[in-house]
Design a protein around this motif. Structure first.
Motif, mmCIF file in Angstrom:
data_model
loop_
_atom_site.group_PDB
_atom_site.id
_atom_site.type_symbol
_atom_site.label_atom_id
_atom_site.label_comp_id
_atom_site.label_asym_id
_atom_site.label_seq_id
_atom_site.Cartn_x
_atom_site.Cartn_y
_atom_site.Cartn_z
ATOM 1 N N SER A 194 39.448 -37.623 2.172
ATOM 2 C CA SER A 194 38.810 -38.675 2.948
ATOM 3 C C SER A 194 39.495 -38.748 4.303
ATOM 4 O O SER A 194 40.703 -38.509 4.413
ATOM 5 N N VAL A 195 38.726 -39.086 5.347
ATOM 6 C CA VAL A 195 39.254 -39.164 6.700
ATOM 7 C C VAL A 195 38.758 -40.439 7.358
ATOM 8 O O VAL A 195 37.622 -40.859 7.145
ATOM 9 N N LYS A 196 39.624 -41.064 8.159
ATOM 10 C CA LYS A 196 39.228 -42.216 8.967
ATOM 11 C C LYS A 196 39.502 -41.911 10.428
ATOM 12 O O LYS A 196 40.364 -41.079 10.761
ATOM 13 N N GLU A 197 38.781 -42.584 11.303
ATOM 14 C CA GLU A 197 38.929 -42.364 12.743
ATOM 15 C C GLU A 197 39.071 -43.705 13.441
ATOM 16 O O GLU A 197 38.375 -44.661 13.109
ATOM 17 N N GLY A 198 39.966 -43.760 14.421
ATOM 18 C CA GLY A 198 40.203 -44.995 15.156
ATOM 19 C C GLY A 198 41.495 -45.643 14.715
ATOM 20 O O GLY A 198 42.520 -44.987 14.541
ATOM 21 N N GLY A 199 41.455 -46.945 14.514
ATOM 22 C CA GLY A 199 42.647 -47.681 14.112
ATOM 23 C C GLY A 199 43.031 -47.427 12.672
ATOM 24 O O GLY A 199 42.253 -46.895 11.871
ATOM 25 N N LEU A 200 44.245 -47.831 12.332
ATOM 26 C CA LEU A 200 44.743 -47.591 10.979
ATOM 27 C C LEU A 200 44.033 -48.425 9.932
ATOM 28 O O LEU A 200 44.142 -48.145 8.731
ATOM 29 N N ASP A 201 43.283 -49.436 10.367
ATOM 30 C CA ASP A 201 42.538 -50.260 9.417
ATOM 31 C C ASP A 201 41.068 -49.857 9.334
ATOM 32 O O ASP A 201 40.258 -50.546 8.714
ATOM 33 N N ALA A 202 40.707 -48.732 9.945
ATOM 34 C CA ALA A 202 39.323 -48.254 9.880
ATOM 35 C C ALA A 202 38.964 -47.870 8.449
ATOM 36 O O ALA A 202 39.839 -47.651 7.599
ATOM 37 N N GLY A 203 37.662 -47.767 8.177
ATOM 38 C CA GLY A 203 37.205 -47.395 6.845
ATOM 39 C C GLY A 203 37.238 -45.897 6.624
ATOM 40 O O GLY A 203 37.131 -45.106 7.557
ATOM 41 N N TRP A 204 37.383 -45.513 5.358
ATOM 42 C CA TRP A 204 37.448 -44.100 4.998
ATOM 43 C C TRP A 204 36.047 -43.498 4.907
ATOM 44 O O TRP A 204 35.102 -44.161 4.471
ATOM 45 N N VAL A 205 35.945 -42.223 5.299
ATOM 46 C CA VAL A 205 34.703 -41.460 5.149
ATOM 47 C C VAL A 205 34.999 -40.290 4.211
ATOM 48 O O VAL A 205 35.731 -39.366 4.583
ATOM 49 N N PRO A 206 34.471 -40.305 2.976
ATOM 50 C CA PRO A 206 34.711 -39.188 2.052
ATOM 51 C C PRO A 206 34.186 -37.880 2.638
ATOM 52 O O PRO A 206 33.149 -37.850 3.298
#
Length: 489
Positions: free
Chosen positions: A169-181
């Motif tokens: 899973s990867v997230k983009e932006g801030g550390l509290d962004a949502g995960w994208v499987p």
């Protein structure tokens, strides 16, 4: 772990301290020192090696520079990134220093089994399977990311995790962004700029680029090690062959050397750790010359500075802001003056024209003036910023620019001619400025002529790169509704 602060072997021996004393000394340093991560000085690079007996040595400068001996000992693994060096000692404690190689260490975490450094970010995987990332100075707080995880990868704006179940899973932006499987069945994860690469448990490699929802492009199989850096993809195959491709995801592979165990890439440098424990590094990309480094090596790491560049329509800072610092290499910086001159001459100066031009160069050559169509032996194979291809185009470019490319085809990828060829193709051979003015990246793609059959999602990937650059050059937002931008080729 033992830390050394001396500049030579004599002072190193005198500076050796016991691990218990080290911990006490660093605890005091932590309470009084607040540091900020910084890039290495322009033109500076680092090579680090961890010896089989757990000693860390680092050199800074050219590949013939002397090692700073005994930077630390009792080390399990290490990382270098920018002016930061991080080490994980055999007791599971993470120590990081920043600045020059003789600054003191700060203890940041314990119970750690793996970690990564990137820009201002530090990511850790704890022994209990939890992952945390901090963003900012060394004393910034940790942001918990998840549990049941075995690997973390970070860039300045992305965090990727690999679960114990093999799912990425990867997230983009801030550390509290949502995960994208992303995908399952993964053994190793790599992030670089806007690219995501996975080495699956079956030895196959796939890479995607542009956004988190792009389609995967299969690369190769029989792989035991994977590395991404900017427009370069490197692998070590199960037979020990290290091979690299540069440019778009469909480029051919350029074999490097055999008996390889691990491949490392940073900027224009490629490093290989052989199975016999010797390390070798080259400058200048895939066709550079190897320079032997040292033997008895357990782990090899590279760090390169973001080069400076003169002001112009496009700067290294622009490329870094849009596509990530992995594209800001010495080779890219060397080509920018010629690109800026051609952009001024050809009117590639508005936000949409610059965005279309940069997005095209990113996918054609990774902004490298000397990029070639790897794997092809054709006389008039793709070369240069925009991959001039075919006898007709070589002849036409030569007739327009007053140079004999037919008898000197390699000149199309030279510092003198690569940008001029790109400008000729953009405005003389085709009228691509008009397509950019209409926010029609589909028409830009048709004019460039890349193979749509290789991957129908290539048009969307290039369009995503265009939108990112367009918003940047327009002050942070798109100048037209997104629906007004045509991506279909």
């Amino acid at each position: 772990m033992k830390v050394f602060t001396g500049r030579n072997a004599t002072r190193v021996a005198a500076a050796t301290v016991a691990a218990g004393l080290l911990t006490a000394g660093l605890s005091a340093a932590v309470s009084t020192t607040v540091a900020r991560a910084a890039e290495l000085p322009a033109g500076s690079s680092r090579v680090g090696v961890l010896s089989t007996n757990g000693d860390l040595h680092v050199k800074e400068g050219n590949l013939q520079s002397s090692w700073v001996m005994g930077v630390a000992s009792g080390i399990n693994r290490f990382e270098v990134a920018g002016d930061r060096v991080g080490v994980l000692d055999t007791g599971g404690k993470l120590w990081v220093k920043e600045g020059n190689l003789w600054t003191g260490w700060s203890e940041l975490a314990e119970g750690v089994k793996d970690f990564r450094l990137a820009g201002n970010r530090i990511g850790i995987v704890r022994t209990d399977g939890t992952v945390a990332v901090k963003d900012g100075g060394l004393q910034a707080g940790w942001s918990e990311q998840g549990n049941g995880l075995r690997e973390v990868e970070i860039t300045p704006d992305r965090v990727g995790v690999l679960g114990n179940d093999g799912v990425v899973s990867v997230k983009e932006g801030g550390l509290d962004a949502g995960w994208v499987p992303q995908v399952g069945g993964v053994a190793d994860l790599e992030l670089s700029g806007d690219r995501i690469g996975v080495l699956r448990t079956d030895g196959t490699v796939a890479v995607k680029e542009s956004n988190l929802w792009s389609n995967w492009v299969e690369q190769t199989n029989g792989v035991v090690d994977l590395e991404l850096s900017g427009s370069l993809i490197g692998v070590v195959r199960s037979d020990g062959l290290a091979t690299v491709k540069e440019g778009n995801l469909y480029s051919g592979w350029v074999n490097q050397l055999g008996d390889a165990k691990d491949i490392e890439i940073s900027g224009d440098r490629i490093g290989v750790l052989r199975t016999n424990g010797t390390a070798v590094v080259k400058d200048g990309g895939v066709y550079g010359a190897w320079v032997e480094q040292t033997g008895g090596v357990k782990q090899l790491r590279l760090a390169t500075a973001t080069p400076g560049s003169a002001a112009g329509h496009v700067t290294i800072a622009d490329i870094t802001a849009i596509y990530g610092s992995v594209y800001a290499t010495d080779t890219v910086a060397a080509g920018l003056p010629g690109l800026n001159e051609v952009m001024a001459q050809k009117g590639i100066t508005t936000p949409t024209r610059k965005a279309a031009f940069l997005a095209t160069l990113k996918h054609e050559s990774g902004f490298r003036f000397n990029a070639g169509e790897a794997g092809s032996t054709a006389t008039y194979r793709g070369r240069g910023f925009i991959q001039l291809t075919g006898q007709y185009n070589y002849q036409s470019a030569g007739a327009s620019l007053g140079h004999d490319f037919l008898n000197n085809p390699s000149d199309a990828a030279s510092l003198q001619w690569s940008a001029r060829v790109a400008g000729w193709y953009w405005t003389v051979a085709r009228n691509i400025n008009a397509a950019a003015d209409a926010y029609d990246m589909g028409a830009v793609g048709r004019a460039i002529g890349y193979s749509y059959a290789l991957d129908p999602t290539e048009s969307n990937n290039r369009c995503a790169s265009y939108k990112r650059a367009l918003a940047y050059f327009n002050g942070g937002s798109l100048p037209v509704p997104e629906a007004s931008i045509n991506c279909a080729r």
